[in-house]
Scaffold this motif. Structure first.
Motif, PDB file in Angstrom:
ATOM      1  N   MET A   1      23.065  45.659  64.287  1.00  0.00           N
ATOM      2  CA  MET A   1      23.023  46.468  62.640  1.00  0.00           C
ATOM      3  C   MET A   1      23.804  45.144  61.805  1.00  0.00           C
ATOM      4  SD  MET A   1      25.000  49.537  61.319  1.00  0.00           S
ATOM      5  CE  MET A   1      26.548  49.047  61.137  1.00  0.00           C
ATOM      6  N   HIS A   2      23.291  44.948  60.663  1.00  0.00           N
ATOM      7  CA  HIS A   2      24.239  44.225  59.690  1.00  0.00           C
ATOM      8  C   HIS A   2      24.025  45.172  58.367  1.00  0.00           C
ATOM      9  CE1 HIS A   2      25.428  40.943  56.933  1.00  0.00           C
ATOM     10  NE2 HIS A   2      24.590  41.469  56.182  1.00  0.00           N
ATOM     11  N   PHE A   3      25.209  45.197  57.706  1.00  0.00           N
ATOM     12  CA  PHE A   3      25.282  45.910  56.204  1.00  0.00           C
ATOM     13  C   PHE A   3      26.278  45.377  55.602  1.00  0.00           C
ATOM     14  CE2 PHE A   3      27.166  48.926  53.451  1.00  0.00           C
ATOM     15  CZ  PHE A   3      26.059  49.434  52.668  1.00  0.00           C
ATOM     16  N   GLU A   4      26.195  44.971  54.375  1.00  0.00           N
ATOM     17  CA  GLU A   4      26.856  44.425  53.519  1.00  0.00           C
ATOM     18  C   GLU A   4      26.852  45.140  52.006  1.00  0.00           C
ATOM     19  OE1 GLU A   4      25.938  39.975  51.475  1.00  0.00           O
ATOM     20  OE2 GLU A   4      25.595  40.292  53.719  1.00  0.00           O
ATOM     21  N   ILE A   5      27.898  44.980  51.252  1.00  0.00           N
ATOM     22  CA  ILE A   5      27.801  45.471  49.890  1.00  0.00           C
ATOM     23  C   ILE A   5      28.625  44.744  49.115  1.00  0.00           C
ATOM     24  CG2 ILE A   5      29.591  47.183  50.405  1.00  0.00           C
ATOM     25  CD1 ILE A   5      28.391  49.087  48.286  1.00  0.00           C
ATOM     26  N   SER A   6      28.407  44.310  47.748  1.00  0.00           N
ATOM     27  CA  SER A   6      29.044  43.533  46.839  1.00  0.00           C
ATOM     28  C   SER A   6      29.588  44.587  45.623  1.00  0.00           C
ATOM     29  CB  SER A   6      28.448  42.354  46.335  1.00  0.00           C
ATOM     30  OG  SER A   6      28.358  41.368  47.370  1.00  0.00           O
ATOM     31  N   VAL A   7      30.707  44.418  45.271  1.00  0.00           N
ATOM     32  CA  VAL A   7      31.069  45.119  43.986  1.00  0.00           C
ATOM     33  C   VAL A   7      32.029  44.322  43.034  1.00  0.00           C
ATOM     34  CG1 VAL A   7      33.113  45.915  45.232  1.00  0.00           C
ATOM     35  CG2 VAL A   7      32.344  47.368  43.409  1.00  0.00           C
ATOM     36  N   ASP A   8      31.819  44.507  41.944  1.00  0.00           N
ATOM     37  CA  ASP A   8      32.323  43.635  40.906  1.00  0.00           C
ATOM     38  C   ASP A   8      33.521  44.516  40.434  1.00  0.00           C
ATOM     39  OD1 ASP A   8      30.321  41.655  40.759  1.00  0.00           O
ATOM     40  OD2 ASP A   8      29.172  42.607  39.280  1.00  0.00           O
ATOM     41  N   ILE A   9      34.690  43.909  40.353  1.00  0.00           N
ATOM     42  CA  ILE A   9      36.036  44.608  40.071  1.00  0.00           C
ATOM     43  C   ILE A   9      36.709  43.932  38.922  1.00  0.00           C
ATOM     44  CG2 ILE A   9      38.229  45.347  40.919  1.00  0.00           C
ATOM     45  CD1 ILE A   9      37.041  45.164  43.842  1.00  0.00           C
ATOM     46  N   ASP A  10      36.803  44.645  37.660  1.00  0.00           N
ATOM     47  CA  ASP A  10      37.638  44.019  36.593  1.00  0.00           C
ATOM     48  C   ASP A  10      39.000  44.112  36.894  1.00  0.00           C
ATOM     49  OD1 ASP A  10      38.039  43.413  34.084  1.00  0.00           O
ATOM     50  OD2 ASP A  10      37.560  45.217  33.080  1.00  0.00           O
ATOM     51  N   ALA A  11      39.476  43.253  37.915  1.00  0.00           N
ATOM     52  CA  ALA A  11      40.986  43.087  38.258  1.00  0.00           C
ATOM     53  C   ALA A  11      41.059  41.703  38.546  1.00  0.00           C
ATOM     54  CB  ALA A  11      41.259  44.045  39.178  1.00  0.00           C
ATOM     55  N   ALA A  12      42.382  41.144  38.567  1.00  0.00           N
ATOM     56  CA  ALA A  12      42.717  39.914  38.829  1.00  0.00           C
ATOM     57  C   ALA A  12      42.585  39.645  40.624  1.00  0.00           C
ATOM     58  CB  ALA A  12      43.945  39.482  38.753  1.00  0.00           C
ATOM     59  N   ALA A  13      42.070  38.419  40.950  1.00  0.00           N
ATOM     60  CA  ALA A  13      41.899  38.435  42.452  1.00  0.00           C
ATOM     61  C   ALA A  13      43.141  38.728  43.186  1.00  0.00           C
ATOM     62  CB  ALA A  13      41.687  36.860  42.770  1.00  0.00           C
ATOM     63  N   GLU A  14      44.466  38.484  42.503  1.00  0.00           N
ATOM     64  CA  GLU A  14      45.756  38.613  43.231  1.00  0.00           C
ATOM     65  C   GLU A  14      45.852  40.140  43.470  1.00  0.00           C
ATOM     66  OE1 GLU A  14      45.653  34.742  41.565  1.00  0.00           O
ATOM     67  OE2 GLU A  14      45.128  36.714  40.554  1.00  0.00           O
ATOM     68  N   THR A  15      45.495  41.018  42.458  1.00  0.00           N
ATOM     69  CA  THR A  15      45.656  42.426  42.758  1.00  0.00           C
ATOM     70  C   THR A  15      44.663  42.986  43.696  1.00  0.00           C
ATOM     71  OG1 THR A  15      46.116  42.793  40.530  1.00  0.00           O
ATOM     72  CG2 THR A  15      45.061  44.608  41.462  1.00  0.00           C
ATOM     73  N   VAL A  16      43.383  42.483  43.824  1.00  0.00           N
ATOM     74  CA  VAL A  16      42.426  42.830  44.965  1.00  0.00           C
ATOM     75  C   VAL A  16      42.970  42.453  46.058  1.00  0.00           C
ATOM     76  CG1 VAL A  16      39.974  42.709  45.847  1.00  0.00           C
ATOM     77  CG2 VAL A  16      40.591  43.032  43.133  1.00  0.00           C
ATOM     78  N   TRP A  17      43.576  41.044  46.222  1.00  0.00           N
ATOM     79  CA  TRP A  17      44.013  40.760  47.519  1.00  0.00           C
ATOM     80  C   TRP A  17      44.886  41.659  48.204  1.00  0.00           C
ATOM     81  CZ3 TRP A  17      42.219  38.151  51.675  1.00  0.00           C
ATOM     82  CH2 TRP A  17      43.193  37.860  52.773  1.00  0.00           C
ATOM     83  N   ALA A  18      45.932  41.840  47.195  1.00  0.00           N
ATOM     84  CA  ALA A  18      47.155  42.710  47.636  1.00  0.00           C
ATOM     85  C   ALA A  18      46.673  43.955  48.268  1.00  0.00           C
ATOM     86  CB  ALA A  18      48.243  43.062  46.297  1.00  0.00           C
ATOM     87  N   LEU A  19      45.589  44.564  47.794  1.00  0.00           N
ATOM     88  CA  LEU A  19      45.122  45.803  48.353  1.00  0.00           C
ATOM     89  C   LEU A  19      44.322  45.576  49.625  1.00  0.00           C
ATOM     90  CD1 LEU A  19      43.778  47.350  44.938  1.00  0.00           C
ATOM     91  CD2 LEU A  19      45.825  48.208  46.146  1.00  0.00           C
ATOM     92  N   LEU A  20      43.632  44.607  49.587  1.00  0.00           N
ATOM     93  CA  LEU A  20      42.856  44.205  50.982  1.00  0.00           C
ATOM     94  C   LEU A  20      43.934  43.992  52.038  1.00  0.00           C
ATOM     95  CD1 LEU A  20      39.632  41.763  49.975  1.00  0.00           C
ATOM     96  CD2 LEU A  20      39.684  44.412  51.093  1.00  0.00           C
ATOM     97  N   ALA A  21      45.143  43.143  51.433  1.00  0.00           N
ATOM     98  CA  ALA A  21      45.750  42.825  52.970  1.00  0.00           C
ATOM     99  C   ALA A  21      46.886  43.747  53.252  1.00  0.00           C
ATOM    100  CB  ALA A  21      46.428  41.638  52.512  1.00  0.00           C
ATOM    101  N   ASP A  22      46.989  44.779  52.458  1.00  0.00           N
ATOM    102  CA  ASP A  22      47.817  45.939  52.716  1.00  0.00           C
ATOM    103  C   ASP A  22      47.129  47.020  53.510  1.00  0.00           C
ATOM    104  OD1 ASP A  22      49.878  47.663  53.132  1.00  0.00           O
ATOM    105  OD2 ASP A  22      50.340  47.860  50.882  1.00  0.00           O
ATOM    106  N   VAL A  23      46.740  46.673  54.774  1.00  0.00           N
ATOM    107  CA  VAL A  23      45.603  47.580  55.202  1.00  0.00           C
ATOM    108  C   VAL A  23      46.433  48.923  55.665  1.00  0.00           C
ATOM    109  CG1 VAL A  23      44.259  45.656  56.264  1.00  0.00           C
ATOM    110  CG2 VAL A  23      46.366  46.687  57.705  1.00  0.00           C
ATOM    111  N   GLU A  24      47.447  49.156  55.987  1.00  0.00           N
ATOM    112  CA  GLU A  24      48.179  50.406  56.286  1.00  0.00           C
ATOM    113  C   GLU A  24      47.856  51.471  54.894  1.00  0.00           C
ATOM    114  OE1 GLU A  24      51.534  49.855  59.448  1.00  0.00           O
ATOM    115  OE2 GLU A  24      51.995  48.651  57.661  1.00  0.00           O
ATOM    116  N   ARG A  25      47.968  50.807  54.013  1.00  0.00           N
ATOM    117  CA  ARG A  25      47.664  51.723  52.690  1.00  0.00           C
ATOM    118  C   ARG A  25      46.215  52.221  52.358  1.00  0.00           C
ATOM    119  NH1 ARG A  25      52.569  52.252  49.221  1.00  0.00           N
ATOM    120  NH2 ARG A  25      54.151  51.122  50.227  1.00  0.00           N
ATOM    121  N   TRP A  26      44.966  51.507  53.212  1.00  0.00           N
ATOM    122  CA  TRP A  26      43.680  51.949  52.875  1.00  0.00           C
ATOM    123  C   TRP A  26      43.346  53.413  52.840  1.00  0.00           C
ATOM    124  CZ3 TRP A  26      40.317  47.780  56.020  1.00  0.00           C
ATOM    125  CH2 TRP A  26      40.730  46.623  55.647  1.00  0.00           C
TER     126      TRP A  26
END
Length: 145
Positions: A1-26
């Protein structure tokens, strides 16, 4: 199985990365995740995390690729199935980003796993992308309150 989704986000890459890398807060961003326990800190290449999701057995994920502020990939194994999930941030000239989340399942039992949980997996990945977008835009002051 393969699935992917892309989403445009009106935020800085640093903000998005901080959320992605803080997996315990997902779990605060999506109902598709109940709990994440980071087993190796800091979150980086080779880190492990136990992810608890509704209607799925807990899984230990190991980071197999990591490029700070841009991407990470992790994988989980269960009998007969290897699952790989990628999280990629593409910066846009206007300062916003596009995020791609992808999941691939391979192995002798992957077709059966896809039949049993493929729809749920696709729904969860979509929920995670939308939750990331909403939280990043909320933190940037560009999303809905």
């Amino acid at each position: 199985m393969h699935f992917e989704i892309s989403v445009d986000i009106d935020a800085a890459a640093e903000t998005v990365w901080a959320l992605l890398a803080d997996v315990e807060r997902w779990p605060g961003m999506t109902d598709s995740i109940d709990r994440v326990e980071l087993l190796d800190k800091p979150f980086a290449l080779s880190s492990k995390a136990r992810v608890h999701q509704p209607r799925l057995p807990a899984a230990v994920w190991t980071v197999t690729a990591f490029d700070e502020n841009e991407t990470f990939t992790w994988e989980s194994r269960s009998p007969g199935v290897r699952t790989v999930a990628a999280h990629d941030i593409a910066r846009r000239p206007d300062g916003t980003v596009s995020v791609r989340l992808a999941i691939d399942q391979t192995g002798p039992l992957a077709p059966a796993a896809s039949l049993l949980a493929g729809r749920l997996t696709r729904r969860y990945v979509t929920m995670e992308a939308n939750g990331l977008k909403a939280e990043a835009e909320r933190r940037s002051g560009t999303g809905s309150p």
